[in-house]
Design a protein around this motif. Sequence first.
Motif, mmCIF file in Angstrom:
data_model
loop_
_atom_site.group_PDB
_atom_site.id
_atom_site.type_symbol
_atom_site.label_atom_id
_atom_site.label_comp_id
_atom_site.label_asym_id
_atom_site.label_seq_id
_atom_site.Cartn_x
_atom_site.Cartn_y
_atom_site.Cartn_z
ATOM 1 N N ASN A 97 0.825 -1.214 0.000
ATOM 2 C CA ASN A 97 0.000 0.000 0.000
ATOM 3 C C ASN A 97 0.858 1.263 0.000
ATOM 4 O OD1 ASN A 97 -2.293 -1.548 -0.001
ATOM 5 N ND2 ASN A 97 -2.622 -1.430 2.221
ATOM 6 N N ARG A 98 2.024 1.177 0.641
ATOM 7 C CA ARG A 98 2.925 2.340 0.702
ATOM 8 C C ARG A 98 3.932 2.348 -0.454
ATOM 9 N NH1 ARG A 98 1.355 1.148 5.775
ATOM 10 N NH2 ARG A 98 1.104 2.850 7.278
ATOM 11 N N GLN A 99 3.805 1.377 -1.346
ATOM 12 C CA GLN A 99 4.686 1.267 -2.511
ATOM 13 C C GLN A 99 6.162 1.152 -2.116
ATOM 14 O OE1 GLN A 99 3.399 4.671 -4.967
ATOM 15 N NE2 GLN A 99 2.452 3.179 -6.326
ATOM 16 N N ILE A 100 6.404 0.433 -1.040
ATOM 17 C CA ILE A 100 7.775 0.159 -0.617
ATOM 18 C C ILE A 100 8.242 -1.107 -1.336
ATOM 19 C CG2 ILE A 100 9.282 -0.349 1.346
ATOM 20 C CD1 ILE A 100 7.154 1.001 3.129
ATOM 21 N N PRO A 101 9.386 -1.085 -2.016
ATOM 22 C CA PRO A 101 9.863 -2.282 -2.719
ATOM 23 C C PRO A 101 9.954 -3.474 -1.775
ATOM 24 C CG PRO A 101 11.176 -0.375 -3.331
ATOM 25 C CD PRO A 101 10.295 0.070 -2.213
ATOM 26 N N ARG A 102 9.648 -4.660 -2.329
ATOM 27 C CA ARG A 102 9.612 -5.872 -1.510
ATOM 28 C C ARG A 102 10.447 -6.964 -2.181
ATOM 29 N NH1 ARG A 102 5.589 -3.135 -2.411
ATOM 30 N NH2 ARG A 102 4.762 -4.310 -4.183
ATOM 31 N N LEU A 103 11.263 -7.647 -1.389
ATOM 32 C CA LEU A 103 12.066 -8.755 -1.880
ATOM 33 C C LEU A 103 11.683 -9.997 -1.074
ATOM 34 C CD1 LEU A 103 14.441 -9.841 -3.575
ATOM 35 C CD2 LEU A 103 15.963 -9.130 -1.745
ATOM 36 N N PHE A 104 11.101 -10.990 -1.764
ATOM 37 C CA PHE A 104 10.641 -12.209 -1.100
ATOM 38 C C PHE A 104 11.707 -13.293 -1.236
ATOM 39 C CE2 PHE A 104 6.875 -9.825 -1.934
ATOM 40 C CZ PHE A 104 5.963 -10.168 -0.948
ATOM 41 N N CYS A 105 12.094 -13.907 -0.127
ATOM 42 C CA CYS A 105 13.061 -15.011 -0.138
ATOM 43 C C CYS A 105 12.384 -16.228 0.488
ATOM 44 C CB CYS A 105 14.309 -14.643 0.651
ATOM 45 S SG CYS A 105 15.218 -13.245 -0.072
ATOM 46 N N ILE A 106 12.308 -17.316 -0.274
ATOM 47 C CA ILE A 106 11.546 -18.493 0.150
ATOM 48 C C ILE A 106 12.484 -19.660 0.434
ATOM 49 C CG2 ILE A 106 9.742 -20.130 -0.504
ATOM 50 C CD1 ILE A 106 8.617 -17.974 -2.370
ATOM 51 N N LEU A 107 12.465 -20.148 1.671
ATOM 52 C CA LEU A 107 13.250 -21.322 2.037
ATOM 53 C C LEU A 107 12.559 -22.564 1.494
ATOM 54 C CD1 LEU A 107 14.243 -20.679 5.760
ATOM 55 C CD2 LEU A 107 15.629 -20.366 3.732
ATOM 56 N N PRO A 108 13.304 -23.480 0.861
ATOM 57 C CA PRO A 108 12.678 -24.682 0.299
ATOM 58 C C PRO A 108 12.310 -25.694 1.369
ATOM 59 C CG PRO A 108 15.042 -24.763 0.003
ATOM 60 C CD PRO A 108 14.743 -23.421 0.606
ATOM 61 N N ALA A 109 11.291 -26.503 1.072
ATOM 62 C CA ALA A 109 10.953 -27.639 1.922
ATOM 63 C C ALA A 109 11.587 -28.885 1.328
ATOM 64 C CB ALA A 109 9.435 -27.800 2.012
ATOM 65 N N LYS A 110 11.407 -30.018 1.968
ATOM 66 C CA LYS A 110 12.028 -31.246 1.483
ATOM 67 C C LYS A 110 11.495 -31.629 0.110
ATOM 68 C CE LYS A 110 12.726 -36.134 2.501
ATOM 69 N NZ LYS A 110 12.401 -37.276 3.381
ATOM 70 N N ASN A 111 10.170 -31.563 -0.037
ATOM 71 C CA ASN A 111 9.555 -32.014 -1.285
ATOM 72 C C ASN A 111 9.053 -30.868 -2.147
ATOM 73 O OD1 ASN A 111 9.868 -34.765 -0.556
ATOM 74 N ND2 ASN A 111 8.120 -34.580 0.812
ATOM 75 N N ASP A 112 9.469 -29.665 -1.831
ATOM 76 C CA ASP A 112 9.007 -28.511 -2.606
ATOM 77 C C ASP A 112 10.114 -27.466 -2.597
ATOM 78 O OD1 ASP A 112 6.603 -25.863 -2.056
ATOM 79 O OD2 ASP A 112 7.567 -26.523 -3.899
ATOM 80 N N LYS A 113 10.584 -27.061 -3.759
ATOM 81 C CA LYS A 113 11.643 -26.070 -3.846
ATOM 82 C C LYS A 113 11.166 -24.671 -3.457
ATOM 83 C CE LYS A 113 14.105 -28.510 -7.518
ATOM 84 N NZ LYS A 113 14.567 -28.455 -8.921
ATOM 85 N N GLY A 114 9.876 -24.545 -3.227
ATOM 86 C CA GLY A 114 9.328 -23.241 -2.887
ATOM 87 C C GLY A 114 8.281 -22.775 -3.865
ATOM 88 N N SER A 115 7.984 -23.598 -4.903
ATOM 89 C CA SER A 115 7.060 -23.165 -5.953
ATOM 90 C C SER A 115 5.648 -22.988 -5.426
ATOM 91 C CB SER A 115 7.070 -24.170 -7.111
ATOM 92 O OG SER A 115 6.775 -25.462 -6.645
ATOM 93 N N GLU A 116 5.228 -23.854 -4.479
ATOM 94 C CA GLU A 116 3.879 -23.704 -3.933
ATOM 95 C C GLU A 116 3.759 -22.424 -3.101
ATOM 96 O OE1 GLU A 116 2.734 -28.441 -3.612
ATOM 97 O OE2 GLU A 116 2.368 -27.113 -1.923
ATOM 98 N N MET A 117 4.750 -22.183 -2.254
ATOM 99 C CA MET A 117 4.745 -20.957 -1.464
ATOM 100 C C MET A 117 4.817 -19.733 -2.368
ATOM 101 S SD MET A 117 4.755 -19.144 1.275
ATOM 102 C CE MET A 117 4.936 -20.250 2.664
ATOM 103 N N LYS A 118 5.584 -19.835 -3.461
ATOM 104 C CA LYS A 118 5.740 -18.703 -4.379
ATOM 105 C C LYS A 118 4.402 -18.258 -4.944
ATOM 106 C CE LYS A 118 8.393 -17.228 -8.440
ATOM 107 N NZ LYS A 118 9.416 -17.624 -9.436
ATOM 108 N N GLN A 119 3.475 -19.210 -5.114
ATOM 109 C CA GLN A 119 2.179 -18.863 -5.688
ATOM 110 C C GLN A 119 1.391 -17.904 -4.798
ATOM 111 O OE1 GLN A 119 1.427 -19.659 -8.815
ATOM 112 N NE2 GLN A 119 3.469 -20.593 -8.778
ATOM 113 N N GLN A 120 1.647 -17.932 -3.473
ATOM 114 C CA GLN A 120 0.892 -17.074 -2.564
ATOM 115 C C GLN A 120 1.195 -15.591 -2.783
ATOM 116 O OE1 GLN A 120 0.390 -18.468 1.539
ATOM 117 N NE2 GLN A 120 1.317 -20.416 0.946
#
Length: 926
Positions: A97-120
């Motif tokens: 809402n404040r237009q502050i740049p955002r950098l998302f870093c996703i830790l992988p799970a055992k059976n998921d490299k992070g693609s499912e979390m990335k969808q959120q």
Amino acid sequence: MKREKLRPLRIFISSAMKNPGNPERRRILELRTSLNERLAKYSFIEPFILEHDSSSILDLKTEYLTQLADSNLVIVLLDSEYPIPTGVQIEITAARNRQIPRLFCILPAKNDKGSEMKQQPLAQGESSWVQELPKSDDYLDEIENILFNQMVTIYKAFFDKNSPVLDNDQSTTTTFDEPLALDSSSLFEKAMFNQIGLSKEMIRTLVFHDSREKKRDAPASAIDESVSNLILRIFFNKRLPFDWNKLMLSGIQSANSKVILTEALKKVLTARLKAVYLFFSSKPEEALKTLKELLKTVEINEVPTWMFQDTLIDLRNLLNIEGEAKNQWHSENPYQKQLDEFPQPFYYPGIDHSLERVYSWVRKEENKTLTASSTQESSYGPGIALYPDSLTDAFVLAACNGSIAQIRQLPKNLNIISEMLLKKYQNVEYLRDVLQNQLLMGDSHERMALWIKHYNYLVGQFSEEDALSLLQSSQSYPVDTEKLGVEASTLRLVGDYLSDKSFDDTWTVLYAKIKAWATTPVLIVQPTIDILGLFRNSFRIPQNDIIAILEVLTPSSKRYYEELADIIVGAIDYTAVQIDQRHRVIAVLFAIVKNSDQTRFMGKIRLAILSVLSAWPTESTELKRYLIKNYGTFFNRDIFPFIWNNQKEIGCNDFLKEQLSEMKSQNEKQHGKVIVGFANDPFATLNISIKKHAGLNSQITGQVFEQIVDTLNNPHQIISTKQSATELLMTLLSQSNGSHEDFEMIIKKIQTSKITAEPSGFFEISTPTSLIDAIRSFTDIAVSGLDTGKLHLTLTLDTSPRYLRFVSELLVDFIPLALYRSKLSSTLPPILQFLITHNSRESENELLMNIFQSLVCLSSDSQYSEIALGQLQRLVSDTNNVVKRNLVVQIHESSTVAQKALSSIKAQLMSSSNYSVRDLAMRDFS
């Protein structure tokens, strides 16, 4: 503009906080603290993390929102092991809402490299800077590298993004406070965008399919005509006029009479527009040559930097396409190298802002009805055309600048809106749009799988018109080396919804192309996986054509043996093929076995061997002898147990002893010091064998019961092994010979109330207590033969997808036991309630398959047959074709009594709109 005094860059680190009730957060908390300490070492960075023991006089929420509002960047740390915490989501929303740049870093799970979390975050419109971290021993270094690589990009894009392009007649009717001016770095007059009415209408129709709006008879300008021709080429495979590039340049000049185009710019645009024409005439190699020549001219250095960079992007992409045709991949693309040398990141005037505008609207519309302020009306709400018009503006800019890369983005950009409409209305038309746009972007079937899986029931509603529409779109794909894969993916997706004539006509043409591809001296690798996926998953392809391709590819395609074996497993019709075809398939499999370097075949090759030896024992005698002679250990362990006919057969006793030995060995290895995962599951293997071959002798049964007891009582054994042991226990107890009564003393040694388990997942800290409670409940009921209400509590304990799958898997083996033991009949009503509750198209396929297996089993019982059949009819009418096909197979494998009861389901399946479901259902169930 007043310049602020320089101060350190303030970076707000957002992540889960300490919570004693959530021990799984440990690794994200450690990373959070370490990252704060690492960034604090840099004098030009001022990091901030919030702690519960903050000394601020402000309340916790006010404190972190105040700190966030004063930040220059927000780093969001997410863990794939659990959902986005509520507090983190509040911070994400506040930053957006404040237009502050955002950098998302996703830790992988055992059976998921992070693609499912990335969808959120992607679903919230966070289209940039969402990074799935590779598995690493030092995530701190990974994040630090990403941060410094992206820092310039983040700030350049953040401070330069106010450059939209608006029509004059719309700028006064929007909800913006004032019209936003065209970016000063753009080359064209704003008035040009008032002369593209036909192009805007075409894009609106592609997005909304609205036929109420009055249609234009002709383009509004030369620019409009050229752009609309480009749209027709991209979506409907209509050829561009032979002088398209010249007409386009002439149109640009006449529409920008107040702007003097320099001779240098004219020369650059002439070359770039020619490259566009050549590319969309399926001549990428000539387009590459044209831009290479342009790069040698002095004029290219006189145009804006972003245009020079864009030219390099097109050159990079075209060089990659050239490499695909030669099976060459440029790890160090020279044009990418030049791009990397630019101090400033690439930013496209006008285009980036137009897209951001649409993304912003989509984010707002995700949770409310579609509305906007305008005098224009449409069936989707007033003023909604403003947003596809923004996409048209971006497309016009791309076309006028001669940007192949940006022009090709049109289908992807349309999907910004189409995906939102699909989620909101769950309509077949919007699903077709999403898939069409993905196909036109060259996405593989694997990439489309997420949408297909989630909306499989909508795919099942495709008409032949929908199917033909997608096939027509696939013909528009401009790159021939990639087009064959796109065509294969499309037919795989819609082939079952074509009439016999349409399928035959389509297949005749496509098969000729595939044969030409397969017989080239050097196989082009790029489309291989999509082509083989078509042969594996389209059940209308003639068996002779499938076998012919297997024969052609096997000698020279060793790297694809798994995929070829998978075709043998799933695409060969073992009951319908002729004798000579059987021998040809066996010869292909024989060649795969002989040419392979493996000492033990796993995966699809093993399944292919099993399928052939089981279905054609007479014809495959030579293959069987070869395996026994050259792969004896593999045959006895991985093949023989699944093809032997009775316990007196030679080798059966060795197999049973080996399974018992493996059970004992796995228990001994789980001694509490280190948690061990196992490649084999002897309990599941034996369970399958028992169901197929009707029981064990009493001596072996007693030994198996002893291993089950030891496994369930071992507190260090993993949950997946305990699940398999419980399922085998229930199968043995449901055998009709009553032999289990001789082993009651052994079974009663199970300490049901003390059962616990270690987690199966590598990143899991502990096993969910709900899974352990389920094991305890099913084991106690199975051993005691009584239920005092435990099962009802177990079935309603948790509604998470994992728990529902877990319990439904246990039910598949429990229901035969409940039907066999009269004292357990009281468990069947709550089981039926569970099956009815979750028998929904919204449920996952794995859960639905367990449900229909349970219902098929119940349909053979006179008391529950009517209810079970009613639920199966509901499942057949309101679910997807993957589940329907598996249901047909389950009916084939069920008892004769059940098959008779299921005759009405068979009739329902025979009327399916899906060819492969109809074809299976029409076969004899006996």
